[in-house]
Write a protein that holds these residues in place. Sequence first.
Motif, short mmCIF file in Angstrom:
data_model
loop_
_atom_site.label_atom_id
_atom_site.label_comp_id
_atom_site.label_asym_id
_atom_site.label_seq_id
_atom_site.Cartn_x
_atom_site.Cartn_y
_atom_site.Cartn_z
N PHE A 284 -7.50 0.19 -2.10
CA PHE A 284 -7.20 -0.72 -0.87
C PHE A 284 -8.27 -1.28 -0.14
N LEU B 235 -9.60 4.19 -0.04
CA LEU B 235 -9.47 3.45 1.25
C LEU B 235 -10.72 2.91 1.74
N CYS C 253 0.94 4.10 -2.94
CA CYS C 253 0.43 5.40 -2.65
C CYS C 253 1.71 6.39 -3.14
N VAL D 156 -5.06 -5.22 1.76
CA VAL D 156 -4.09 -4.90 2.72
C VAL D 156 -4.25 -5.38 3.97
N MET E 191 0.81 -1.24 0.00
CA MET E 191 -0.02 0.17 0.11
C MET E 191 0.76 1.32 -0.11
#
Length: 248
Positions: free
Chosen positions: A161, A105, A93, A189, A89
Amino acid sequence: MRFSILGVPVDNLTVVELKERVRQLGDDRLPHHIVTVNPEFIMAAQHDTEFRSILNRADLSVADGFGISLAARRLGQRLQGRWTGVDMMIFLCELAASQNRSVFLLGAQPGVAEKTAAELHRRFPGLHIVGAESGFRHWHRPFPLEKIIDQINRKRPDYLFVAFGQVKQEKWIYQALPKLNSVKIAVGVGGAFDYVSGKIRRAPRWMRAVGLEWLFRLFRQPWRASRIFTAVVRFGLTVLRSAHHHSS
């Protein structure tokens, strides 16, 4: 290079190869699913045929956990690197911030996704976070797909994510991804939001490097004992039996 541990594929890539592969997936017009394969994934796949099929169909399967590295060595492979859900992640990002891509998210307990978004903004000031929705961790099937899909499609993120907890999040992504109009990469994640937001402290780097992150988790979260036993003991014994069977 791709090899298999107990019927579950693992892409054995260097950091440079992995970054290039992720960039290729992000530039493609089709949606892609990345999975971070750890010992618990592999053990779950031994009895959950739906989950095993999802892992085998993933576009990229990276190794997560010291146990995967040991299992690979036992099977005659030298693992080039390990990527946890939180590592993947953070990497995505960083990539999104440098390429003007947006992220969404989804998951964890109430308020955690929002705190994670704030921390990610602090680390990557140019990162465009178009949505941060918590509170979905304890959903059970059938998943209310349409409501969330409509919400994500309105925000049009490039990367998604999902933190519903392992197995559940991979099944959700597999169901939802064909209906997500803008998402180029989706990845489950696990507890990444908890770590990034500061809700849960991550093991020191040296413990992660020598494969003792499980011990740190057991000390901090004793309720994880059964999961840790599966990941450390049951997985190790199953790999040893498999290796012995193939060598005899």
